[in-house]
Design an enzyme around this catalytic site. Structure first.
Site, PDB file in Angstrom:
ATOM      1  N   ASP A  17       0.816  -1.211   0.000  1.00 27.07           N
ATOM      2  CA  ASP A  17       0.000   0.000   0.000  1.00 27.07           C
ATOM      3  C   ASP A  17       0.853   1.267   0.000  1.00 27.07           C
ATOM      4  O   ASP A  17       0.474   2.281  -0.595  1.00 27.07           O
ATOM      5  CB  ASP A  17      -0.937   0.001   1.210  1.00 27.07           C
ATOM      6  CG  ASP A  17      -2.168  -0.882   0.996  1.00 27.07           C
ATOM      7  OD1 ASP A  17      -2.320  -1.431  -0.113  1.00 27.07           O
ATOM      8  OD2 ASP A  17      -2.969  -1.011   1.939  1.00 27.07           O
ATOM      9  N   ASN A  69      -4.377   9.281   1.607  1.00 30.08           N
ATOM     10  CA  ASN A  69      -4.768   8.678   2.881  1.00 30.08           C
ATOM     11  C   ASN A  69      -5.076   9.708   3.959  1.00 30.08           C
ATOM     12  O   ASN A  69      -6.203   9.811   4.419  1.00 30.08           O
ATOM     13  CB  ASN A  69      -3.667   7.736   3.381  1.00 30.08           C
ATOM     14  CG  ASN A  69      -3.973   6.281   3.130  1.00 30.08           C
ATOM     15  OD1 ASN A  69      -4.883   5.952   2.382  1.00 30.08           O
ATOM     16  ND2 ASN A  69      -3.204   5.404   3.748  1.00 30.08           N
ATOM     17  N   ASP A  70      -4.041  10.437   4.395  1.00 32.10           N
ATOM     18  CA  ASP A  70      -4.241  11.296   5.560  1.00 32.10           C
ATOM     19  C   ASP A  70      -3.191  12.392   5.675  1.00 32.10           C
ATOM     20  O   ASP A  70      -2.102  12.317   5.119  1.00 32.10           O
ATOM     21  CB  ASP A  70      -4.266  10.472   6.855  1.00 32.10           C
ATOM     22  CG  ASP A  70      -3.096   9.506   6.986  1.00 32.10           C
ATOM     23  OD1 ASP A  70      -1.974   9.879   6.608  1.00 32.10           O
ATOM     24  OD2 ASP A  70      -3.304   8.377   7.463  1.00 32.10           O
ATOM     25  N   ASP A  78      -2.012  14.006  21.377  1.00 28.66           N
ATOM     26  CA  ASP A  78      -0.707  13.675  20.804  1.00 28.66           C
ATOM     27  C   ASP A  78      -0.589  14.144  19.363  1.00 28.66           C
ATOM     28  O   ASP A  78       0.518  14.204  18.817  1.00 28.66           O
ATOM     29  CB  ASP A  78      -0.474  12.163  20.855  1.00 28.66           C
ATOM     30  CG  ASP A  78      -0.153  11.664  22.258  1.00 28.66           C
ATOM     31  OD1 ASP A  78       0.004  12.509  23.165  1.00 28.66           O
ATOM     32  OD2 ASP A  78      -0.060  10.438  22.446  1.00 28.66           O
ATOM     33  N   TYR A 112      -3.786   4.973   9.606  1.00 29.44           N
ATOM     34  CA  TYR A 112      -3.430   5.488  10.930  1.00 29.44           C
ATOM     35  C   TYR A 112      -4.681   5.836  11.730  1.00 29.44           C
ATOM     36  O   TYR A 112      -4.762   5.592  12.939  1.00 29.44           O
ATOM     37  CB  TYR A 112      -2.532   6.711  10.748  1.00 29.44           C
ATOM     38  CG  TYR A 112      -1.856   7.225  11.998  1.00 29.44           C
ATOM     39  CD1 TYR A 112      -1.976   6.591  13.229  1.00 29.44           C
ATOM     40  CD2 TYR A 112      -1.056   8.374  11.932  1.00 29.44           C
ATOM     41  CE1 TYR A 112      -1.343   7.075  14.354  1.00 29.44           C
ATOM     42  CE2 TYR A 112      -0.412   8.866  13.053  1.00 29.44           C
ATOM     43  CZ  TYR A 112      -0.566   8.222  14.262  1.00 29.44           C
ATOM     44  OH  TYR A 112       0.063   8.713  15.374  1.00 29.44           O
ATOM     45  N   SER A 113      -5.676   6.395  11.068  1.00 31.08           N
ATOM     46  CA  SER A 113      -6.898   6.790  11.765  1.00 31.08           C
ATOM     47  C   SER A 113      -7.573   5.603  12.438  1.00 31.08           C
ATOM     48  O   SER A 113      -8.087   5.716  13.558  1.00 31.08           O
ATOM     49  CB  SER A 113      -7.869   7.460  10.786  1.00 31.08           C
ATOM     50  OG  SER A 113      -9.057   7.848  11.439  1.00 31.08           O
ATOM     51  N   GLN A 127       4.611   9.849   4.203  1.00 28.15           N
ATOM     52  CA  GLN A 127       5.786   9.794   3.340  1.00 28.15           C
ATOM     53  C   GLN A 127       6.519  11.120   3.216  1.00 28.15           C
ATOM     54  O   GLN A 127       7.691  11.140   2.845  1.00 28.15           O
ATOM     55  CB  GLN A 127       5.373   9.295   1.945  1.00 28.15           C
ATOM     56  CG  GLN A 127       4.802   7.880   1.977  1.00 28.15           C
ATOM     57  CD  GLN A 127       4.424   7.373   0.602  1.00 28.15           C
ATOM     58  OE1 GLN A 127       4.365   8.114  -0.370  1.00 28.15           O
ATOM     59  NE2 GLN A 127       4.163   6.079   0.506  1.00 28.15           N
TER      60      GLN A 127
END
EC number: 2.7.1.23
Length: 303
Positions: free
Chosen positions: A71, A145-146, A175, A188-189, A245
């Protein structure tokens, strides 16, 4: 589909070998193949079998781009092919991905179906992230993605104010903060307690990471909303990470603005595969304990 671009995870020997074998197979199918110079060198691909282009131009003139890797490789390739509006097919090299959903063993049969016109194309939402400073706009970046704001090396909390369409929504100490697409909802979410959103839904997730106040929960907002936030404390070592990235240092006074991109990523799927199958397999829902996967490549004679 006559012109095919290949993107390879160069750190994966299986992906390199698969690139070499796939290039030969596509030539036998009378398809024009394009690879990167790095992949051609690693896989020892003859210039007679494939054209060479830089990664950032791999989508130019292609009818299809095939990503051989995971991915992460897919996400990186997505930004490179976005401007060409070329559909992308992800092939995983051992572990099923949410994006690289075709296994190597399935690849040749899957491509035969694609070349026969038996496929669906799904448009995946992307975000555009901006950083605005007193000196002007310093970043404009497409994200699949995010977008994540977080501390760098030290595990310390951040305080930020979040607004949607110019209206203040909440102030939180946490955080960090994740703003994710439906595609990113399984990244990650998800690890931070966020919901799984079907990729066809037009929505954006705002998800504080380990908030100090437990009432600060993830929220999903309409896809046409503009999300902005500022860090309210003067602290060093703060970063904005894009798709895991690219990292950009954040300075005092920075405003981060995120909205739906005017571009979307075209992803190829088999009509016989559905999103819930992928969720069930990837998240091991009702999987038998002790199940093992065969990660070996098939000999060329078996195809």
């Amino acid at each position: 589909m006559n012109s095919i671009g290949l993107v390879t995870k160069l750190s994966d020997p299986m992906a390199i070998r698969a690139t070499s074998e796939l290039t030969e197979w596509l030539n036998k199918q009378h398809r024009r193949v394009t690879v990167t110079a790095e992949a051609a060198k690693a896989a020892n691909i003859s210039p007679k079998l494939a054209a060479i282009k830089p990664l950032e131009d791999i989508g130019e003139g292609q009818d299809l781009v095939i990503v051989l890797g995971g991915d992460g490789t897919f996400i990186g390739a997505a930004r490179d092919v976005l401007r060409w509006k070329v559909p992308v097919l992800g092939v995983n090299m051992g572990r099923l991905g949410f994006l690289t959903e075709v296994s190597y063993d399935e690849m040749y049969d899957n491509l035969k179906e694609v070349f026969a016109g038996h496929y669906n194309v799904e448009d995946r939402m992307m975000l555009t992230a901006f950083i605005r400073r007193e000196s002007g706009e310093v970043l404009s970046h497409h994200v699949l993605n995010d977008v994540v704001a977080h501390k760098g090396h030290l595990a310390r909390m951040m305080e930020f104010q979040v607004s949607i369409n110019g209206q203040h929504v909440f102030t939180s100490r946490a955080d960090g903060l994740i703003v994710a697409t439906p595609t990113g909802s399984t990244g990650y979410s998800l690890s931070a307690g966020g919901p799984i959103i079907h990729p066809r839904l037009d929505t954006i997730i705002i998800n504080p990471i380990c908030p100090h106040t437990l009432s600060n929960r993830p929220i999903a907002v309409p896809g046409d909303g503009q999300i902005s936030f500022r860090l309210t404390q003067n602290e060093p070592d703060r970063l904005l990470t894009l798709d895991g990235q690219t990292g950009v240092p954040l300075l005092d006074g920075d405003e981060i603005v995120i909205r739906k991109s005017d571009r979307s990523l075209r992803v190829i799927h088999s009509p016989d595969r559905n999103y819930y199958d992928i969720l069930r397999k990837k998240l091991h829902w009702a999987e038998t304990v002790g199940t093992k996967r065969d990660l070996s490549l098939r000999p060329a004679d078996d195809r």
